[in-house]
Design an enzyme around this catalytic site. Structure first.
Site, PDB file in Angstrom:
ATOM      1  N   HIS A   1       0.848  -1.192   0.000  1.00 41.32           N
ATOM      2  CA  HIS A   1       0.000   0.000   0.000  1.00 41.32           C
ATOM      3  C   HIS A   1       0.882   1.240   0.000  1.00 41.32           C
ATOM      4  O   HIS A   1       2.105   1.150   0.132  1.00 41.32           O
ATOM      5  CB  HIS A   1      -0.945   0.001   1.202  1.00 41.32           C
ATOM      6  CG  HIS A   1      -0.250  -0.160   2.518  1.00 41.32           C
ATOM      7  ND1 HIS A   1       0.158  -1.383   2.999  1.00 41.32           N
ATOM      8  CD2 HIS A   1       0.132   0.753   3.455  1.00 41.32           C
ATOM      9  CE1 HIS A   1       0.742  -1.236   4.178  1.00 41.32           C
ATOM     10  NE2 HIS A   1       0.750   0.058   4.477  1.00 41.32           N
TER      11      HIS A   1
ATOM     12  N   HIS B   1       0.805 -56.336  -5.022  1.00 44.48           N
ATOM     13  CA  HIS B   1       0.108 -56.160  -3.752  1.00 44.48           C
ATOM     14  C   HIS B   1       0.748 -54.977  -3.040  1.00 44.48           C
ATOM     15  O   HIS B   1       1.489 -54.196  -3.638  1.00 44.48           O
ATOM     16  CB  HIS B   1       0.146 -57.449  -2.927  1.00 44.48           C
ATOM     17  CG  HIS B   1       1.518 -57.986  -2.694  1.00 44.48           C
ATOM     18  ND1 HIS B   1       2.300 -57.576  -1.646  1.00 44.48           N
ATOM     19  CD2 HIS B   1       2.262 -58.895  -3.392  1.00 44.48           C
ATOM     20  CE1 HIS B   1       3.463 -58.213  -1.688  1.00 44.48           C
ATOM     21  NE2 HIS B   1       3.465 -59.020  -2.741  1.00 44.48           N
TER      22      HIS B   1
END
Length: 400
Positions: free
Chosen positions: A62, A324
């Site tokens: 700002h 697996h």
């Protein structure tokens, strides 16, 4: 009260440094008619005086009191930097909100920001946000940043005798804690769970889900599903990606063959196990905000590869029992070593293409001995990834 809206946010912004980004924000404020020419220098002067980094990946550039007369109308604009922008002192900014303040009307936005600056997961969520709506939800504190999992979602030693009962109890826990509705429970019991090894199973649904959560149910009785032991069921209700840290813990347990650590844990130990991984994952910035479809439950999604740039390779699985949990975890671990997007399909299965970095999806391919897997990789290390995967598969994925 002034509020940040989706129209105020510019996505996918990239700048060389924060000074260039601040000038970009000032240009946007000028283009919106909020400030006059020269406000950019005031914003740069303010940044030189003191960093406008607030924390959690947010900065609020700002002007100074000297440039207040250049403000025509109080307003804001915001930019999203998905790659992160160095804001100095080792801070990365993912969202910068440029403020033109003529009065105190902008304080409402600052008040919103104070609520998220101390919250866990905000920085990671902002980094991974894909839409302006997601960014607004994060800033307002409306976005779910972590999956629900507490003692009320754990049921140990339930006297279940089949998987339907296990699924019903797991789904009921999620419904009772507000994660899902009755339709979710009904859908969950129809799902085919994925076996993670040693009696640990996983199931998930995104039907009628209000919040992403996880429940765990163990059984006190002898229980089997498809002629395999059932000792515990983990269930997920999924409406975003914040369950990924919990999946990471599960994947790690399977990869290290430590399912028993989870199966034998009491309530507090389970809470510690999963909260510990969540903290680690937050530090690695892996929490994401987004949506997930039924087809991508329990998987990290990756973009479809560009066939012109993608590399493809096919390998035959030598493991006598197929992919697996253990060899599957080894395969996924190898894929995760590379940056490239990697997808895989079982040419001897249904041909579905899934993410090779998701253990749950890889196991769900139903890969048996001698099946052929086709990998497609796209990215800077695609060729190296395919070569490494081939070496790992030919070596037996940890099974010799």
């Amino acid at each position: 009260m002034l509020e940040l809206t989706t129209q105020d946010i510019q996505l996918q912004q990239h700048f060389a440094n924060k000074q260039a980004a601040i000038q970009g924000l000032a240009h946007a404020l000028t283009a919106k008619g909020l400030v006059a020419e020269g406000y950019a220098q005031g914003m740069l002067n303010r940044e030189a005086q003191h960093s406008t980094y607030l924390g959690n990946g947010i900065a609020i550039p700002h002007g100074t009191t000297d440039t207040r007369e250049l403000v025509k109308q109080t307003g804001v604009t915001a930019m999203h930097f998905p790659q992160g922008l160095d804001w100095g002192d080792g801070n990365l900014v993912y969202v910068a909100i440029g403020i033109a303040a003529k009065s105190d009307e902008h304080l409402g936005i600052l008040k919103q920001l104070t609520r998220v600056l101390s919250a866990d997961g905000v920085e990671q969520a902002l980094q991974q946000a894909k839409t302006a709506q997601q960014i607004i939800a994060i800033i307002k504190g409306e976005a779910q940043l972590t999956a629900d999992f507490d003692a009320s979602l754990i049921q140990l030693q339930f006297p279940a005798s089949d998987m339907v009962q296990m699924s019903a109890v797991a789904g009921g826990l999620l419904k009772n804690t507000g994660c899902a509705e009755n339709e979710f429970v009904a859908d969950l019991v129809t799902k085919a769970p994925t076996h993670l090894g040693r009696g640990l199973w996983l199931v998930a649904s995104d039907r009628a889900v209000k919040r992403t959560g996880m429940s765990i149910v163990t059984t006190a009785n002898h229980c089997e599903y498809e002629q395999q032991a059932v000792k515990a069921l983990i269930a997920f209700s999924v409406c975003n990606d914040v369950h990924q840290p919990l999946l990471n813990t599960i994947t790690q347990c399977v990869f290290e063959q430590k399912q028993d650590q989870l199966l034998q844990a009491d309530v507090q130990q389970l809470l510690n196990l999963f909260s510990g991984n969540a903290e680690q994952t937050i530090a690695q910035r892996t929490i994401a905000v987004g949506t997930i479809t039924e087809e991508t439950i329990a998987a990290e999604t990756v973009a479809e590869p560009d066939s012109a740039r993608a590399h493809t390779a096919t390998f035959r699985i030598k493991n006598s029992h197929g992919l697996h949990a253990r060899p599957g975890a080894m395969l996924v671990a190898e894929a995760k070593k590379f940056e490239s997007n990697i997808r895989v399909s079982n040419l001897d299965g249904d041909g579905q293409v899934v993410n090779a970095k998701s253990l749950m999806k890889v196991i769900a391919l139903g890969v048996k001995h001698n099946h052929q897997l086709q990998f497609t990789a796209e990215g800077p290390d695609a060729e190296a990834a395919l070569q490494a995967l081939g070496v790992a598969i030919n070596a037996g994925l940890g099974e010799g």
